[in-house]
Design an enzyme around this catalytic site. Structure first.
Site, PDB file in Angstrom:
ATOM      1  N   ASP A 150       0.834  -1.206   0.000  1.00 26.54           N
ATOM      2  CA  ASP A 150       0.000   0.000   0.000  1.00 26.54           C
ATOM      3  C   ASP A 150       0.871   1.260   0.000  1.00 26.54           C
ATOM      4  O   ASP A 150       0.559   2.253  -0.649  1.00 26.54           O
ATOM      5  CB  ASP A 150      -0.925  -0.001   1.226  1.00 26.54           C
ATOM      6  CG  ASP A 150      -1.747  -1.276   1.323  1.00 26.54           C
ATOM      7  OD1 ASP A 150      -2.149  -1.797   0.264  1.00 26.54           O
ATOM      8  OD2 ASP A 150      -1.966  -1.771   2.445  1.00 26.54           O
ATOM      9  N   HIS A 178      -5.249  -3.649   5.445  1.00 26.03           N
ATOM     10  CA  HIS A 178      -4.646  -3.996   4.149  1.00 26.03           C
ATOM     11  C   HIS A 178      -5.697  -4.522   3.176  1.00 26.03           C
ATOM     12  O   HIS A 178      -5.483  -5.488   2.464  1.00 26.03           O
ATOM     13  CB  HIS A 178      -3.534  -5.029   4.359  1.00 26.03           C
ATOM     14  CG  HIS A 178      -2.795  -5.416   3.110  1.00 26.03           C
ATOM     15  ND1 HIS A 178      -2.171  -4.490   2.295  1.00 26.03           N
ATOM     16  CD2 HIS A 178      -2.581  -6.621   2.529  1.00 26.03           C
ATOM     17  CE1 HIS A 178      -1.616  -5.116   1.274  1.00 26.03           C
ATOM     18  NE2 HIS A 178      -1.852  -6.413   1.385  1.00 26.03           N
TER      19      HIS A 178
END
Length: 329
Positions: A150, A178
């Site tokens: 990310d 996530h």
């Protein structure tokens, strides 16, 4: 430094093993998977780098041989996401795989740093913690959910606005979880500062949150984000190894059990979540301190965080429940 890749023959495991084999910080690389490990090991063994390499299948105490003496175990094992499949859909299959591997870690190398890549990370990290707790081996400072992809995506996508030559020179904290809306990029805290046009902010945020879907669609049924995930997994593993060898000042966002880390209690209280990804200072013992960026979030980011907290709580509970009340076979 003995590093283990658990799930070494898969789409993430192979490129991750290649990067670790080439890394001068790794003296001994041990590969483990349920299929194809001898072939992957033979292929990588021809690379002229420092690391001695071995590979094991489950037969003949393979897990024990692979894990014994490990300093770090990276877990990319599991099935990949397919088109139309959410990270949550992966849960039932990947949860069982992670549980079995962490049971092996608890038995054979309980002191190792454990880096969980297997999705859904929001649930698999709590599963790992519960398994280790049941075995009396849980050290919160050494269990990490890898959310670096990310961060890598945020750095990459912002480059289109900054024009920076190296996207990794722009440090952007990405916090929360996530998957989807649990991923919260804090562009307001980027260093050096980044000015994002207001009309581009929604699109940029969504792209970081759902970048995995972009790859799944582009691969047209042939897989998910494996190469970028392997790179991100290696980048985090390298930081952990550098810290373990005494390098100071390393801070990386990672999904951790907050009550077990200095500074984590305040974040857990504020978010209502015991597990959360925040920038964590790394040291020889693993996670040294959890840094709290929540107070500096702007109004736009605070709205994102509210959605994150709600989604994350359910994901965490699902992981805990999986260990406490295993599904009937």
């Amino acid at each position: 430094m003995k590093a283990v890749v658990a799930g070494a023959s898969g789409g993430i495991g192979q490129p991750l093993s290649l990067l670790l084999k080439a890394c001068p910080l790794v003296d001994h690389l041990s590969l483990y998977d349920v299929v194809n490990t001898p072939g992957v090991t033979a292929d990588l063994s021809h690379i002229s780098s420092v690391a001695k390499i071995e590979g094991f299948l489950p037969a003949d105490d393979g897990m024990k041989k692979a894990f014994t003496g490990a300093d770090m175990v990276v877990i990319p094992a599991g099935i990949p996401r397919k088109p139309g499949m959410t990270r949550d859909d992966l849960f039932k299959i990947n949860a069982g795989i992670v549980k079995g591997l962490v049971e092996g870690i608890a038995e054979h190398c309980p002191e190792a740093y454990i880096l969980v890549i297997s999705n859904p990370v929001n649930s698999t990290v709590p599963i790992a913690a519960e398994v280790l707790t049941n075995a009396g081996k849980f050290n919160p400072k050494k269990l990490f959910g890898v959310t670096t992809l990310d961060v890598v995506r945020a750095e990459t996508f912002v480059q289109a606005i900054t024009g920076a030559k190296d996207p990794a020179d722009t440090k952007i904290p990405v916090i929360g979880g996530h998957s989807g809306e649990t991923i919260v990029p804090l562009f307001s805290q980027a260093k050096p500062e980044v000015k994002i046009p207001e009309d581009k902010l929604d699109e940029l945020t969504k792209r970081v949150q759902f970048g995995g879907d972009e790859v799944v669609k582009a691969k047209d049924g042939a897989g998910s984000a494996t190469l970028s995930m392997a790179y991100a997994g290696f980048r985090f593993a390298e930081r952990v190894m550098q810290a373990a060898k005494g390098k100071s000042g390393i801070v990386e966002p990672t999904f951790v059990y907050l009550p077990g880390i200095e500074g984590g209690d305040a974040i857990a209280k504020e978010t209502g979540c015991k597990y959360f990804s925040v920038p964590v200072e790394l040291g020889k013992e693993g996670a040294v301190k959890a840094n709290n960026p929540l107070g500096m979030a702007n109004e736009y980011e605070k709205k994102l965080l509210q959605a994150c907290y709600e989604g994350l709580k359910g994901n965490i509970e699902k992981g805990v429940e999986f260990v406490k009340n295993p599904p009937q076979k």
